[in-house]
Motif scaffolding. Structure first.
Motif, short mmCIF file in Angstrom:
data_model
loop_
_atom_site.label_atom_id
_atom_site.label_comp_id
_atom_site.label_asym_id
_atom_site.label_seq_id
_atom_site.Cartn_x
_atom_site.Cartn_y
_atom_site.Cartn_z
N LEU A 123 39.14 -44.53 -6.89
CA LEU A 123 39.02 -44.22 -8.31
C LEU A 123 38.20 -42.94 -8.50
O LEU A 123 37.26 -42.68 -7.74
CB LEU A 123 38.35 -45.37 -9.07
N ASN A 124 38.53 -42.18 -9.52
CA ASN A 124 37.82 -40.95 -9.80
C ASN A 124 36.58 -41.28 -10.63
O ASN A 124 36.67 -41.56 -11.82
CB ASN A 124 38.72 -39.97 -10.54
N CYS A 125 35.43 -41.23 -10.00
CA CYS A 125 34.17 -41.54 -10.69
C CYS A 125 33.92 -40.61 -11.87
O CYS A 125 33.40 -41.04 -12.90
CB CYS A 125 32.99 -41.44 -9.72
N GLU A 126 34.29 -39.36 -11.74
CA GLU A 126 34.02 -38.40 -12.81
C GLU A 126 34.86 -38.65 -14.05
O GLU A 126 34.56 -38.14 -15.11
CB GLU A 126 34.24 -36.98 -12.29
N LYS A 127 35.89 -39.47 -13.95
CA LYS A 127 36.72 -39.83 -15.10
C LYS A 127 36.22 -41.11 -15.78
O LYS A 127 36.67 -41.47 -16.84
CB LYS A 127 38.17 -40.06 -14.68
#
Length: 150
Positions: free
Chosen positions: A15-19
């Motif tokens: 998963l993209n943490c920054e999103k």
């Protein structure tokens, strides 16, 4: 973008943490802060607008403001930097550290039952990791970097 920079953006689960809405440098937090700034003291006028505009939607402003405050206040630095603040029982970070791998798909036991994810998140986790394995990290990141997480 370098593999190291991509790894800094993506959690070991893929998963993209920054999103994530909780990420300190994420767009959701950034735009929530901006919207709070633009709204200023709107909460003081919401009741007035309910009557003035004859619109009951403004009765819900307090709930909206509470949610906006929540989205603007979160400050997670990402799963590679600290334990996930959303999924407190997540087993991925601990496992990735024990096994010294970057992503779950690199593990011989993938997919496993160590994640503690609910069914929806588990299924997404499997799909994400299978896709990274199939097309490669850089291509996966390029295909997903501008998509919303949710």
């Amino acid at each position: 973008m370098t593999s190291e920079r991509i790894k800094a953006s993506l959690a070991p689960c893929g998963l993209n943490c920054e999103k994530c809405f909780a990420h300190v440098d994420g767009d959701i937090r950034k735009y929530s802060l901006k919207l709070k700034e633009k709204l200023g003291n709107f909460h003081l006028n919401a009741k007035r607008f309910e009557t003035l505009l004859d619109d009951p939607i403004f009765k819900k402003y307090a709930d909206f403001k509470e949610m906006l405050d929540y989205l603007a206040s979160e400050n997670c630095k990402g799963c590679r930097n600290e334990q996930c603040k959303l999924f407190k029982d997540c087993g991925v970070r601990r496992c990735h550290q024990e096994k010294q791998i970057d992503f779950c798909y690199q593990c011989d036991a993938f997919p496993c039952d160590r994640t503690h994810f609910d069914e929806g998140l588990y299924n997404g986790w499997v799909q994400i990791n299978e896709k990274i394995k199939r097309i490669g990290l850089e291509e996966f990141y390029e295909q997903t970097r501008n998509r919303p997480r949710y």
